[in-house]
Write an enzyme that holds these catalytic residues in place. Structure first.
Site, PDB file in Angstrom:
ATOM      1  N   THR A  41       0.857  -1.179   0.000  1.00  0.00           N
ATOM      2  CA  THR A  41       0.000   0.000   0.000  1.00  0.00           C
ATOM      3  C   THR A  41       0.900   1.238   0.000  1.00  0.00           C
ATOM      4  OG1 THR A  41      -0.185  -0.052   2.403  1.00  0.00           O
ATOM      5  CG2 THR A  41      -1.910  -1.199   1.146  1.00  0.00           C
ATOM      6  N   THR A  50       1.575   4.390   1.589  1.00  0.00           N
ATOM      7  CA  THR A  50       2.394   4.897   2.697  1.00  0.00           C
ATOM      8  C   THR A  50       3.293   3.800   3.252  1.00  0.00           C
ATOM      9  OG1 THR A  50       0.740   6.560   3.245  1.00  0.00           O
ATOM     10  CG2 THR A  50       2.334   6.023   4.959  1.00  0.00           C
ATOM     11  N   CYS A  51       2.773   2.594   3.335  1.00  0.00           N
ATOM     12  CA  CYS A  51       3.544   1.479   3.871  1.00  0.00           C
ATOM     13  C   CYS A  51       4.763   1.176   3.001  1.00  0.00           C
ATOM     14  CB  CYS A  51       2.664   0.230   3.986  1.00  0.00           C
ATOM     15  SG  CYS A  51       1.162   0.503   4.960  1.00  0.00           S
ATOM     16  N   SER A  52       4.583   1.208   1.688  1.00  0.00           N
ATOM     17  CA  SER A  52       5.654   0.849   0.750  1.00  0.00           C
ATOM     18  C   SER A  52       6.599   1.989   0.423  1.00  0.00           C
ATOM     19  CB  SER A  52       5.052   0.333  -0.559  1.00  0.00           C
ATOM     20  OG  SER A  52       4.531  -0.956  -0.383  1.00  0.00           O
ATOM     21  N   LEU A  57       8.003   1.190   5.659  1.00  0.00           N
ATOM     22  CA  LEU A  57       9.025   0.145   5.551  1.00  0.00           C
ATOM     23  C   LEU A  57      10.361   0.694   5.063  1.00  0.00           C
ATOM     24  CD1 LEU A  57       9.963  -2.789   5.776  1.00  0.00           C
ATOM     25  CD2 LEU A  57       8.934  -3.192   3.519  1.00  0.00           C
TER      26      LEU A  57
END
Length: 165
Positions: free
Chosen positions: A46, A48-50, A54
């Site tokens: 997703t 923001t996560c990617s 992370l």
């Protein structure tokens, strides 16, 4: 009820992906005898996560290790997705990806998020915690839609160790 500082992390089985290999693991054993940061994302791949969450930990991983802190990334995704995401994002050896496919650990922490309105179902809230020997010493949970307190730089600062320039 949401886990609080001073409480022991729940002992739940999930899948750990480390150095490209996936296998069953119990959280009690994973965090025993360690100083660890556990951060959670709502979903692998997703935005923001990617693009932020992370990658910040990937970049700052040596800073955590230099301080004797292990790093774990948690998502309510299956092990295949987490393994592919780790490969895609060049997760370094030693940074452990935790696939909580049925959200058992996430629910035990009390940090679940209902993403049904976005077609995502039950997910983990965005958070980061610091634990010593499985006992939560710091907990930083993001407000919905925010990314301020759970990133790698924020955790290094919260641990009293400002990021290196």
């Amino acid at each position: 009820m949401t886990i609080q500082t001073g409480q022991q992390l729940p002992d739940v089985e999930l899948t750990a992906i480390e150095d490209g290999q996936a296998g069953p693991a119990r959280t009690g054993a994973l965090f025993a005898g360690r100083r660890a940061v556990l951060f959670a994302v709502p979903g692998a791949f997703t935005p923001t996560c990617s693009e932020k969450h992370l990658p910040g930990y990937v970049e700052r991983y040596p800073d955590f290790r230099a301080r004797g802190i292990d790093v774990f990334c948690l998502a309510v995704n299956d092990a295949y997705v987490m393994k592919a995401w780790a490969r895609d994002r060049h997760v370094p050896a030693g940074l452990v990806m935790l696939a909580d496919g049925n959200a058992a650990f996430t629910r035990a922490l009390g940090l679940e998020l209902d993403g049904s309105a976005y077609g995502m179902g039950l997910r983990a809230r965005r958070f980061a915690l610091y634990a010593e020997d499985g006992v939560v010493r710091q907990l930083h949970v993001e407000a919905p839609g925010e990314f301020r307190v759970s990133g790698a730089d924020a955790m290094l600062a919260a641990l009293g160790q400002a990021p290196a320039p």
